[in-house]
Design an enzyme around this catalytic site. Structure first.
Site, short mmCIF file in Angstrom:
data_model
loop_
_atom_site.label_atom_id
_atom_site.label_comp_id
_atom_site.label_asym_id
_atom_site.label_seq_id
_atom_site.Cartn_x
_atom_site.Cartn_y
_atom_site.Cartn_z
N GLU A 175 1.94 4.89 8.72
CA GLU A 175 2.96 4.94 7.35
C GLU A 175 3.92 5.95 7.54
OE1 GLU A 175 0.08 6.59 4.25
OE2 GLU A 175 1.00 5.01 2.73
N ASP B 64 -3.51 11.59 6.62
CA ASP B 64 -2.86 10.69 5.42
C ASP B 64 -2.62 11.94 4.21
OD1 ASP B 64 -1.58 8.88 3.56
OD2 ASP B 64 -3.53 7.33 4.00
N TYR C 153 -9.06 -0.24 11.52
CA TYR C 153 -9.73 0.52 11.66
C TYR C 153 -11.23 -0.10 12.14
CZ TYR C 153 -6.64 1.57 8.73
OH TYR C 153 -5.60 1.46 7.47
N HIS D 242 -6.31 -3.88 3.83
CA HIS D 242 -5.25 -3.71 2.91
C HIS D 242 -4.18 -4.39 2.77
CE1 HIS D 242 -3.58 -0.79 5.62
NE2 HIS D 242 -4.83 0.03 5.81
N HIS E 69 -10.56 5.37 2.61
CA HIS E 69 -10.74 7.07 1.59
C HIS E 69 -11.40 8.12 1.27
CE1 HIS E 69 -8.02 4.43 -1.71
NE2 HIS E 69 -6.84 4.87 -0.63
N ASP F 125 -17.09 25.62 -17.11
CA ASP F 125 -16.21 26.00 -18.07
C ASP F 125 -14.94 25.96 -17.69
OD1 ASP F 125 -16.74 28.80 -16.78
OD2 ASP F 125 -16.91 29.48 -18.26
N ARG G 136 -4.10 4.26 11.33
CA ARG G 136 -3.03 3.92 10.75
C ARG G 136 -1.43 4.53 10.76
NH1 ARG G 136 -6.06 4.59 5.98
NH2 ARG G 136 -4.69 6.21 5.19
N HIS H 26 3.30 -0.56 -0.62
CA HIS H 26 2.76 -0.59 -2.28
C HIS H 26 4.45 0.46 -2.91
CE1 HIS H 26 1.81 3.81 -1.76
NE2 HIS H 26 0.88 3.80 -0.49
N HIS I 160 0.54 5.32 -5.83
CA HIS I 160 0.48 4.11 -6.22
C HIS I 160 1.14 3.49 -7.13
CE1 HIS I 160 -3.19 4.13 -3.53
NE2 HIS I 160 -2.26 3.71 -2.74
N ASP J 17 4.15 10.19 0.96
CA ASP J 17 2.58 9.49 1.49
C ASP J 17 2.87 8.60 2.77
OD1 ASP J 17 0.14 7.77 1.51
OD2 ASP J 17 0.45 6.31 0.52
N1 GLY Z 1 -2.35 7.63 0.61
C1 GLY Z 1 -3.06 6.87 -0.07
C2 GLY Z 1 -2.34 4.79 0.63
O1 GLY Z 1 -1.81 5.32 1.95
O2 GLY Z 1 -2.14 4.16 -0.33
MN MN Z 2 -0.19 4.30 1.51
MN MN Z 3 -0.88 7.02 2.19
#
Ligand code: GLY
Ligand code: MN
Ligand code: MN
Length: 439
Positions: free
Chosen positions: A407, A260, A388, A350, A243, A40, A405, A354, A361, A271
């Protein structure tokens, strides 16, 4: 009761823009279903981004119907007041107060949806609704359509045409107003500060889980209600899983850590990814690869301006990353051949970025009339190149088990772009000075 944090003009302005886009049509947006986690216990509820975008209403079991230029034009179906349920779950607005507070033209209890909605919708030209997102509501939608079919009778008009609402709302959401940019900047600042705290606390033998918890603590302390997505706290080879969210390994001396993570502030999410050495010092090969990815990231950010496209940026990134992979003896052959055969995909699988906003996203088509969409002032996006190299790859030993990465979140400006996440350090020297400085 969740009190709205914004003036209702914020949401009315959006409805006005939408009305001019679909003057004869209608839109239906249901809240997402509550999802059982176990027995529940439910997963925490978060309002649908489009429903929130147009109303500011945060309760589950709600539906927004928008009928441009009709009376009523904006209609919310909400949970009825229920003293007993409210004792358990907390106060609800109920139809009467919701009308007042959220300044819509009409409200009804959700239980009246199937009775009221067909009358509201029967004369519109097209209904915008996203099918197959919410099975429970798809069924209610079918009942509404069946009633409309009966109401329209033998008019020769056939069934009401249905169009997906997602691209429609995407067209609005892709261009951010100054108010939205202010909120996104706040999400970026909070996230950058939390990343810095994590860097300070990173050391060998700490668990990814503890750092994940620390990130949540740091963002909540600063006013974010949740993460914008499940954080990726990935040490060593885990960083080569794009991911990775298990976040339960103990950090090892000599490994890199990839984090990330982004805060959601008033529904806008940052992000950010940063990668740094667990011990506070890059090895020679880690440093070489890191500096190379950083160089790619900076050169791509430099290209962001109105008129640019993700396609062009991705092609340029592929060129640069393939060249690095050749230099590092990860790939063998000519750059042209390797790109043609998409060999780089094994190590850079990738896209370069985005749209970013209410969803990590974010909504908004990447192509317009079958052509890549060009960036415009006020659009927000990420730039996130990475390399990677899984542990089991056939590459030089020193490069195995490295995932990098970097970002950042970017606002397109008339003259180029602004990096909204520049407060999160990414230079080798800065990272080495910060990591482990607060043990
Ligand atoms: N955190 C997901 C991406 O970087 O797209
Ligand atoms: Mn991203
Ligand atoms: Mn990200």
């Amino acid at each position: 009761m969740i009190t709205p944090k914004q003036n209702m003009e914020f949401f009315k302005e959006r409805r006005k823009k939408l009305a001019s886009m679909i003057p004869h049509d209608a839109l239906i947006l249901p809240s997402p279903p509550e999802v059982i986690r176990n027995n529940d216990v439910n997963y925490p509820f978060r309002q649908d981004s489009n429903l929130y975008y147009l109303t500011g209403f945060e309760e589950p079991e709600s539906v927004f119907i928008f009928l441009p230029n009709k009376k009523p034009e904006s209609v919310l179906f909400v949970r009825s007041k229920d003293e007993l349920m409210e004792t358990w779950e907390g106060p609800r607005w109920g139809p009467e107060a919701a009308k007042e507070v959220f300044q819509v033209d009409a409200t009804y209890p959700l239980s009246e949806l199937e009775k009221v909605a067909p009358q509201l919708l029967k004369d519109c030209h097209t209904i915008y609704y996203s099918l197959f997102q919410n099975e429970e509501f798809d069924h209610r939608f079918k009942l509404i359509l069946e009633s409309i079919k009966k109401l329209r009778g033998r008019s020769g008009r056939g069934n009401l045409p249905i169009k997906d609402s997602y691209p429609l709302l995407g067209e609005l959401r892709i261009r951010k107003t100054d108010d939205e940019i202010t909120l996104l900047k706040k999400a970026c600042d909070i996230s950058a500060e939390a990343h810095i705290q994590l860097m300070k606390k990173t050391r060998p033998h700490i668990n990814e889980m503890e750092l994940h918890g620390q990130f949540i603590y740091e963002i909540m302390k600063r006013g974010a209600v949740r993460e914008g997505y499940t954080s990726i706290v990935a040490s060593g080879n885990n960083a080569t899983t794009l991911h990775y969210t298990i976040n339960n390994m103990t950090l090892k001396e000599g490994d890199l850590l990839l984090v990330d993570a982004g805060a959601e502030y008033q529904y806008y999410t940052a992000d950010i990814t940063r990668t740094y050495p667990v011990s506070g010092h890059f090895t020679e090969s880690q440093k070489r690869l890191y500096e190379a990815v950083l160089q790619v990231q900076k050169s791509i950010i430099h290209k962001v301006k109105p008129g640019m496209t993700f396609k062009e940026l991705q092609e340029e990134t592929i060129e640069q990353i393939t060249e690095i992979l050749i230099q590092e003896k990860v790939l063998k052959g000519s750059r042209k051949d390797l790109i043609e055969k998409k060999e780089y995909k094994k190590f850079y699988p990738h896209g370069i970025g985005h749209w970013l906003g209410l969803d990590v996203h974010d909504a908004g088509a990447y192509e317009v009339n079958d052509q890549p969409r060009t960036f415009e002032t006020g659009m927000t996006l990420t730039i996130e190149p990475g390399i990677y190299i899984p542990q089991n790859a056939k590459v030089p030993e020193e490069l195995k088990g490295i995932g990098i990465r970097i970002e950042d979140d970017i606002l397109v400006t008339p003259s180029g772009c602004e990096v909204l996440t520049s407060k999160a350090p990414k230079e080798v020297k800065e990272l080495e000075a910060l990591v482990g400085s607060e043990l």
